[in-house]
Design an enzyme around this catalytic site. Structure first.
Site, PDB file in Angstrom:
ATOM      1  N   HIS A  89       2.461  -2.582   6.128  1.00  0.00           N
ATOM      2  CA  HIS A  89       1.658  -1.749   5.224  1.00  0.00           C
ATOM      3  C   HIS A  89       1.960  -2.158   3.784  1.00  0.00           C
ATOM      4  O   HIS A  89       1.049  -2.410   2.996  1.00  0.00           O
ATOM      5  CB  HIS A  89       1.967  -0.268   5.439  1.00  0.00           C
ATOM      6  CG  HIS A  89       1.460   0.628   4.350  1.00  0.00           C
ATOM      7  ND1 HIS A  89       0.133   0.919   4.197  1.00  0.00           N
ATOM      8  CD2 HIS A  89       2.098   1.268   3.332  1.00  0.00           C
ATOM      9  CE1 HIS A  89      -0.031   1.708   3.144  1.00  0.00           C
ATOM     10  NE2 HIS A  89       1.157   1.933   2.591  1.00  0.00           N
ATOM     11  N   ASP A 118     -18.523 -20.162 -16.360  1.00  0.00           N
ATOM     12  CA  ASP A 118     -17.877 -20.000 -15.059  1.00  0.00           C
ATOM     13  C   ASP A 118     -16.380 -20.104 -15.288  1.00  0.00           C
ATOM     14  O   ASP A 118     -15.920 -20.204 -16.427  1.00  0.00           O
ATOM     15  CB  ASP A 118     -18.344 -21.088 -14.067  1.00  0.00           C
ATOM     16  CG  ASP A 118     -18.182 -20.638 -12.608  1.00  0.00           C
ATOM     17  OD1 ASP A 118     -17.105 -20.114 -12.278  1.00  0.00           O
ATOM     18  OD2 ASP A 118     -19.132 -20.788 -11.831  1.00  0.00           O
ATOM     19  N   TRP A 154       9.130  -4.751   3.527  1.00  0.00           N
ATOM     20  CA  TRP A 154       8.303  -5.784   2.902  1.00  0.00           C
ATOM     21  C   TRP A 154       9.130  -6.672   1.983  1.00  0.00           C
ATOM     22  O   TRP A 154       8.675  -7.727   1.571  1.00  0.00           O
ATOM     23  CB  TRP A 154       7.138  -5.165   2.131  1.00  0.00           C
ATOM     24  CG  TRP A 154       7.503  -4.599   0.786  1.00  0.00           C
ATOM     25  CD1 TRP A 154       8.018  -3.369   0.533  1.00  0.00           C
ATOM     26  CD2 TRP A 154       7.390  -5.244  -0.484  1.00  0.00           C
ATOM     27  NE1 TRP A 154       8.239  -3.213  -0.802  1.00  0.00           N
ATOM     28  CE2 TRP A 154       7.857  -4.348  -1.460  1.00  0.00           C
ATOM     29  CE3 TRP A 154       6.923  -6.503  -0.898  1.00  0.00           C
ATOM     30  CZ2 TRP A 154       7.888  -4.656  -2.816  1.00  0.00           C
ATOM     31  CZ3 TRP A 154       6.958  -6.802  -2.264  1.00  0.00           C
ATOM     32  CH2 TRP A 154       7.443  -5.892  -3.191  1.00  0.00           C
ATOM     33  N   SER A 181      -2.093 -19.341  -3.362  1.00  0.00           N
ATOM     34  CA  SER A 181      -3.389 -18.845  -3.810  1.00  0.00           C
ATOM     35  C   SER A 181      -3.275 -18.158  -5.167  1.00  0.00           C
ATOM     36  O   SER A 181      -4.076 -18.401  -6.075  1.00  0.00           O
ATOM     37  CB  SER A 181      -3.946 -17.881  -2.765  1.00  0.00           C
ATOM     38  OG  SER A 181      -4.955 -17.094  -3.317  1.00  0.00           O
ATOM     39  N   SER A 182      -2.255 -17.324  -5.318  1.00  0.00           N
ATOM     40  CA  SER A 182      -2.078 -16.607  -6.589  1.00  0.00           C
ATOM     41  C   SER A 182      -1.819 -17.565  -7.737  1.00  0.00           C
ATOM     42  O   SER A 182      -2.328 -17.376  -8.840  1.00  0.00           O
ATOM     43  CB  SER A 182      -0.883 -15.665  -6.508  1.00  0.00           C
ATOM     44  OG  SER A 182      -1.198 -14.559  -5.779  1.00  0.00           O
ATOM     45  N   HIS A 265      10.270  -7.465  -9.601  1.00  0.00           N
ATOM     46  CA  HIS A 265       9.945  -6.514 -10.653  1.00  0.00           C
ATOM     47  C   HIS A 265       8.762  -6.929 -11.505  1.00  0.00           C
ATOM     48  O   HIS A 265       7.859  -6.132 -11.728  1.00  0.00           O
ATOM     49  CB  HIS A 265      11.132  -6.058 -11.481  1.00  0.00           C
ATOM     50  CG  HIS A 265      10.774  -4.746 -12.113  1.00  0.00           C
ATOM     51  ND1 HIS A 265      10.754  -3.581 -11.390  1.00  0.00           N
ATOM     52  CD2 HIS A 265      10.270  -4.445 -13.313  1.00  0.00           C
ATOM     53  CE1 HIS A 265      10.269  -2.619 -12.139  1.00  0.00           C
ATOM     54  NE2 HIS A 265       9.973  -3.108 -13.316  1.00  0.00           N
ATOM     55  N   GLU A 267       6.412  -8.542 -10.452  1.00  0.00           N
ATOM     56  CA  GLU A 267       5.301  -8.304  -9.530  1.00  0.00           C
ATOM     57  C   GLU A 267       4.734  -6.897  -9.690  1.00  0.00           C
ATOM     58  O   GLU A 267       3.528  -6.675  -9.631  1.00  0.00           O
ATOM     59  CB  GLU A 267       5.795  -8.538  -8.094  1.00  0.00           C
ATOM     60  CG  GLU A 267       4.864  -8.054  -6.998  1.00  0.00           C
ATOM     61  CD  GLU A 267       3.599  -8.870  -6.896  1.00  0.00           C
ATOM     62  OE1 GLU A 267       3.574  -9.989  -7.454  1.00  0.00           O
ATOM     63  OE2 GLU A 267       2.641  -8.387  -6.273  1.00  0.00           O
ATOM     64  N   TYR A 269       4.534  -5.245 -12.358  1.00  0.00           N
ATOM     65  CA  TYR A 269       3.673  -5.229 -13.539  1.00  0.00           C
ATOM     66  C   TYR A 269       2.449  -6.093 -13.352  1.00  0.00           C
ATOM     67  O   TYR A 269       1.411  -5.843 -13.967  1.00  0.00           O
ATOM     68  CB  TYR A 269       4.491  -5.606 -14.779  1.00  0.00           C
ATOM     69  CG  TYR A 269       5.453  -4.484 -15.069  1.00  0.00           C
ATOM     70  CD1 TYR A 269       5.003  -3.359 -15.749  1.00  0.00           C
ATOM     71  CD2 TYR A 269       6.728  -4.477 -14.557  1.00  0.00           C
ATOM     72  CE1 TYR A 269       5.837  -2.275 -15.932  1.00  0.00           C
ATOM     73  CE2 TYR A 269       7.574  -3.402 -14.739  1.00  0.00           C
ATOM     74  CZ  TYR A 269       7.117  -2.304 -15.429  1.00  0.00           C
ATOM     75  OH  TYR A 269       7.928  -1.222 -15.588  1.00  0.00           O
ATOM     76  N   SER A 280      -8.469   0.478 -20.303  1.00  0.00           N
ATOM     77  CA  SER A 280      -8.745   0.292 -21.730  1.00  0.00           C
ATOM     78  C   SER A 280     -10.187  -0.119 -21.999  1.00  0.00           C
ATOM     79  O   SER A 280     -10.636  -0.097 -23.135  1.00  0.00           O
ATOM     80  CB  SER A 280      -7.808  -0.768 -22.316  1.00  0.00           C
ATOM     81  OG  SER A 280      -6.475  -0.430 -22.065  1.00  0.00           O
ATOM     82  N   HIS A 314      17.618  -2.930 -11.300  1.00  0.00           N
ATOM     83  CA  HIS A 314      17.528  -1.474 -11.107  1.00  0.00           C
ATOM     84  C   HIS A 314      17.022  -1.126  -9.703  1.00  0.00           C
ATOM     85  O   HIS A 314      17.045   0.034  -9.320  1.00  0.00           O
ATOM     86  CB  HIS A 314      16.681  -0.800 -12.199  1.00  0.00           C
ATOM     87  CG  HIS A 314      15.228  -1.130 -12.174  1.00  0.00           C
ATOM     88  ND1 HIS A 314      14.451  -1.179 -13.283  1.00  0.00           N
ATOM     89  CD2 HIS A 314      14.399  -1.431 -11.159  1.00  0.00           C
ATOM     90  CE1 HIS A 314      13.219  -1.484 -12.961  1.00  0.00           C
ATOM     91  NE2 HIS A 314      13.155  -1.644 -11.680  1.00  0.00           N
ATOM     92  N   HIS A 315      16.572  -2.136  -8.949  1.00  0.00           N
ATOM     93  CA  HIS A 315      16.202  -1.890  -7.554  1.00  0.00           C
ATOM     94  C   HIS A 315      17.426  -1.865  -6.657  1.00  0.00           C
ATOM     95  O   HIS A 315      17.311  -1.622  -5.469  1.00  0.00           O
ATOM     96  CB  HIS A 315      15.254  -2.987  -7.055  1.00  0.00           C
ATOM     97  CG  HIS A 315      13.921  -2.950  -7.732  1.00  0.00           C
ATOM     98  ND1 HIS A 315      12.859  -2.250  -7.242  1.00  0.00           N
ATOM     99  CD2 HIS A 315      13.497  -3.527  -8.881  1.00  0.00           C
ATOM    100  CE1 HIS A 315      11.825  -2.396  -8.062  1.00  0.00           C
ATOM    101  NE2 HIS A 315      12.183  -3.162  -9.062  1.00  0.00           N
ATOM    102  N   THR A 340       5.064   1.407 -22.659  1.00  0.00           N
ATOM    103  CA  THR A 340       4.156   2.130 -21.762  1.00  0.00           C
ATOM    104  C   THR A 340       3.705   3.421 -22.429  1.00  0.00           C
ATOM    105  O   THR A 340       2.530   3.801 -22.350  1.00  0.00           O
ATOM    106  CB  THR A 340       4.847   2.425 -20.418  1.00  0.00           C
ATOM    107  OG1 THR A 340       5.510   1.243 -19.986  1.00  0.00           O
ATOM    108  CG2 THR A 340       3.853   2.841 -19.371  1.00  0.00           C
ATOM    109  N   LYS A 343       0.987   2.834 -24.845  1.00  0.00           N
ATOM    110  CA  LYS A 343      -0.323   2.728 -24.199  1.00  0.00           C
ATOM    111  C   LYS A 343      -0.888   4.103 -23.873  1.00  0.00           C
ATOM    112  O   LYS A 343      -2.045   4.391 -24.178  1.00  0.00           O
ATOM    113  CB  LYS A 343      -0.196   1.919 -22.904  1.00  0.00           C
ATOM    114  CG  LYS A 343      -0.092   0.445 -23.192  1.00  0.00           C
ATOM    115  CD  LYS A 343      -0.037  -0.349 -21.927  1.00  0.00           C
ATOM    116  CE  LYS A 343      -0.390  -1.781 -22.189  1.00  0.00           C
ATOM    117  NZ  LYS A 343      -1.780  -1.970 -22.598  1.00  0.00           N
ATOM    118  N   ARG A 462      13.734   6.859   3.719  1.00  0.00           N
ATOM    119  CA  ARG A 462      12.481   6.157   4.001  1.00  0.00           C
ATOM    120  C   ARG A 462      12.683   5.226   5.199  1.00  0.00           C
ATOM    121  O   ARG A 462      13.803   4.996   5.634  1.00  0.00           O
ATOM    122  CB  ARG A 462      12.042   5.356   2.772  1.00  0.00           C
ATOM    123  CG  ARG A 462      12.995   4.235   2.404  1.00  0.00           C
ATOM    124  CD  ARG A 462      12.689   3.633   1.042  1.00  0.00           C
ATOM    125  NE  ARG A 462      11.547   2.748   1.076  1.00  0.00           N
ATOM    126  CZ  ARG A 462      11.323   1.783   0.171  1.00  0.00           C
ATOM    127  NH1 ARG A 462      12.168   1.589  -0.827  1.00  0.00           N
ATOM    128  NH2 ARG A 462      10.262   1.014   0.251  1.00  0.00           N
TER     129      ARG A 462
END
Lengths: 537, 184
Positions: A89, A118, A154, A181-182, A265, A267, A269, A280, A314-315, A340, A343, A462
């Site tokens: 998931h 294009d 994951w 791909s990315s 991390h 990722e 963002y 925006s 921090h993870h 943040t 924003k 979890r």
């Protein structure tokens, strides 16, 4: 941003190399159109449908998870299968749904918003899309191999990820392909933005969606290769006798977490910055005011991107780190709240005294600000080391990141789809169904995830298929919310399909407050747009 | 230069950058080890050196429980005594015994683990069988020492602690546990 342009698609000099062989006629018919297309709009459409189908697949897995958690005890599945569901998931929603959806938006919108005909590398664009279906196939078919799909989360943490069966290898290869791909997609987007803007479109005149994607694409080429390296090390640990992470051979599983989160991390963002961009665009349109603090928005986005590269640990506050390192990562993480916050305040100031109207895109944008801020605050809570040690691996963390990823990224995607559907399809979507979709999503999302804060604070771990009895009520509420949220998305599908098939004809600029270049094109946007670049004053 | 040529230049730069970042992922491995070395963490497999003269604190007793485990190798591994009572600052030696129950030569590596976690900062080991790999011939029995001292700086609320070792098998295909994983 006023633009002088000539939307007659055929009368132009031969200044552009791409799309040169097919600009005089429409797309080829049938399957071959989609297999061979190099048109940014076709590819954008394919990205969006792909990500929607992955959203359904990942959503069905969430259905399975919440059905098992509906009541305490083991009802529907084996614990191993449950673990596969949570693992996949996460992986499918991150790499299959959210990221391709934003790339789809970039494909559709970036060329139209900067006045380019294009993407820079049209053929590579086709290839970066067609890498996705095989990767998705690998992820999904892993459920049918001996040992089942990867089930260690994951995040691929060893030692589980070096012990599992071949489902894990398929997961690793899928990530390799998705990463390739990315990276190709990002190179394309960066080149397009840097080199193919219309005359007069300086960097600081670019729409904020383009800015956020430029910064996101840089983050992608920065960290995606590191992820590819990490999973390659896992693969060689599994099969080729290396011992990067294998404690038995002198490797270090904690090192995996450091390298993984060095990718992981930023990722986070990567998945939220383009969402900031979409919001925006929507807010000024429906507030009929220019975006408040445009340049501070650009700088805030860049600051978030830079800070995101120095907060990874921090993870993993609980793995055992020197206190100095923990403090560094705690303060750096809290610092992200500053740009943040800039924003969020800018968005609020954009709406302030605006002539606001509340069409569906605007509802999603406001919902985004409201709920994303809750997710941001619970993020700051998690950044505090003693609290994090308490809530690590509990449902509090689940609640936190679903507030930023679902009511953040996903709500922004919904808002963006409603906002640009008239441009993409040439028809107005069904406003009342759109609003119904918003309110259903809003209510069921909160029913699902708000209670998970309480579960987490009470200590529910979890990734466990069963739980102690005192968690039963909140889990049942959460499951009911999840089923409702999932079913609400059928409303979204209905709106989109209805809008493609017909509906009120959309004007070139259906939103009177819109200012960006794509609204100068007719609706639906012609197959080849901005063949003669507009001049931006 | 035409737009297409400029595009190609940008693409090449970005591709080189991506490849460099792929390499950077691998470069993080030695970098990580270096940082751990400099920061003094994760030096589980190296002997400590005692630089200063440490006084034995005879007013305090500590109980050190000894634990031994094996993981995936045909050895029997146990401490010669279940626990020792010592003073902080006192140099002690304990013995472990390991027996190879199989009729093949097996190489193993012991990985230490401490409880509570903060013991790691106060435990000084001068000698340990875990500093090198152990190779046992078929049915060989070996007694191995650990020589250690617990610094008097250990917080006073800690009085019972555990030193645990787990032996892992070392050989060329030990890393390849993927194929052996069975669905439960």
């Amino acid at each position: 941003m006023a633009a002088v342009h000539d939307d007659h698609a055929h009368g132009h000099g031969h200044g552009h190399e791409h799309g040169h062989d097919d600009h005089a006629h429409g797309p080829p018919k049938g399957m071959m159109r989609w297999l061979t297309t190099t048109n940014h709009k076709d590819i954008g459409t394919m990205y969006l449908w792909f990500s929607f189908s992955m959203f359904i697949v990942g959503g069905l897995m969430a259905f399975g998870i919440r059905a098992e958690l509906f009541q305490p005890g083991m009802q529907l599945m084996t614990p191993e299968f449950f673990n596969s569901l949570t693992t996949n998931h996460g992986l499918i929603m991150v790499f299959g749904a959210i990221m391709p959806a934003f790339v789809g938006f970039a494909n559709w919108q970036v060329p139209m918003m900067i006045g380019a005909p294009d993407m820079a590398f049209a053929r590579m664009n086709n290839w970066s899309f067609w890498l996705l279906p095989p990767a998705a196939l690998l992820l999904v078919s892993a459920f049918f191999v001996p040992g089942g799909a990867g089930a260690g989360g994951w995040t691929f943490y060893p030692p589980l990820s070096i012990q599992m069966g071949m489902g894990m290898d398929m997961m690793i290869f899928a990530v390799h392909i998705l990463g390739a791909s990315s990276i190709m997609g990002s190179i394309n987007i960066i080149t397009t933005i840097l080199n193919m803007r219309a005359p007069g479109m300086t960097l600081m005149k670019m729409p904020l969606f383009v800015w956020t994607w430029l910064i996101t694409a840089y983050l992608l080429v920065l960290v995606m290769p590191v992820l590819a390296g990490t999973v390659t090390m896992l693969l060689t640990d599994r099969h080729f006798g290396t011992n990067f992470f294998n404690a038995a051979g002198g490797g270090d599983p904690i090192m995996f977490q450091h390298i993984f989160w060095f990718f992981g991390h930023p990722e986070v963002y990567i998945m939220i910055l383009p969402a900031f961009g979409i919001i925006s665009e929507i807010l000024p349109t429906f507030s009929r005011k220019p975006l408040f603090g445009y340049s501070s928005m650009v700088y805030a986005t860049a600051s978030i991107a830079i800070l995101s590269c120095i907060v990874w640990a921090h993870h993993m506050f609980t793995v055992g780190m020197p206190v100095t390192a923990q403090l560094f990562f705690m303060y750096a993480t809290m610092l992200i709240a500053v740009p943040t916050g800039v924003k969020v305040f800018n968005w609020t100031a954009t709406m302030w005294q605006g002539s606001m109207s509340f069409e569906t895109p605007m509802l999603f944008a406001i919902g985004f600000i409201f709920l994303f801020t809750i997710g941001g605050f619970s993020g700051v809570v998690c950044a505090v080391i003693p609290v994090d040690i308490q809530v690590q691996e509990t449902y509090y963390v689940i609640a936190h990141f679903h507030y930023v990823l679902v009511s953040g990224s996903l709500f922004a995607l919904f808002g963006g789809v409603y906002y640009w559907l008239p441009k993409w399809t040439g028809h107005m979507y069904d406003e009342s169904l759109g609003k119904l979709h918003f309110w259903l999503s809003m209510v069921f999302f909160n029913v699902t995830f708000f209670v998970q804060h309480f579960l987490g604070l009470a200590g529910m771990p979890r990734r466990v298929p069963d739980y102690a009895l005192q968690f039963a009520d909140f889990n049942m509420i959460s499951s009911i919310g999840a089923f409702g949220f999932g079913l609400s998305q059928l409303v979204f599908l209905t709106v989109v399909v209805k809008c493609i098939c017909g509906g009120k004809k959309a004007e070139a600029k259906p939103w009177d407050g819109a200012t960006t270049l794509e609204w100068d094109l007719p609706s639906p946007a012609p197959y080849h747009s901005w063949v003669t670049p507009p001049v931006v004053k | 230069m035409s737009v297409a040529q400029e595009n190609t230049v940008i693409m090449k730069k970005l591709l080189i950058f991506s490849v460099a970042m792929f390499g950077f992922g691998f470069a993080l491995v030695p970098l990580y080890e270096k940082i751990c070395e400099v920061a003094g963490v994760n030096n589980l497999l190296k002997a400590d050196t005692l630089t200063e003269n440490i006084q034995v604190d005879t007013s305090r007793w500590l109980t050190v429980e000894l634990d031994a485990n094996t993981r995936g190798l045909p050895w029997q591994f146990k401490p010669m005594q279940a626990s020792v009572r010592i003073h902080p600052g006192e140099m002690v030696e304990v013995m472990y015994e390991v027996r190879n129950n199989s009729d093949r030569e097996v190489a193993g590596q012991a990985i230490p683990s401490y409880s509570p976690q903060l013991l790691a900062q106060h435990l000084k080991k001068l000698e340990c069988f875990c500093f090198t790999k152990q190779v046992l011939k078929p049915n060989e029995v070996r007694q191995m020492p650990v020589q250690f001292m617990i610094e008097p700086s250990l917080p006073s609320n800690v009085s019972v602690m555990t030193i645990s070792y787990t032996f892992f098998e070392l050989n060329s295909d030990s890393a390849d546990t993927g194929g052996k994983a069975k669905p439960i």
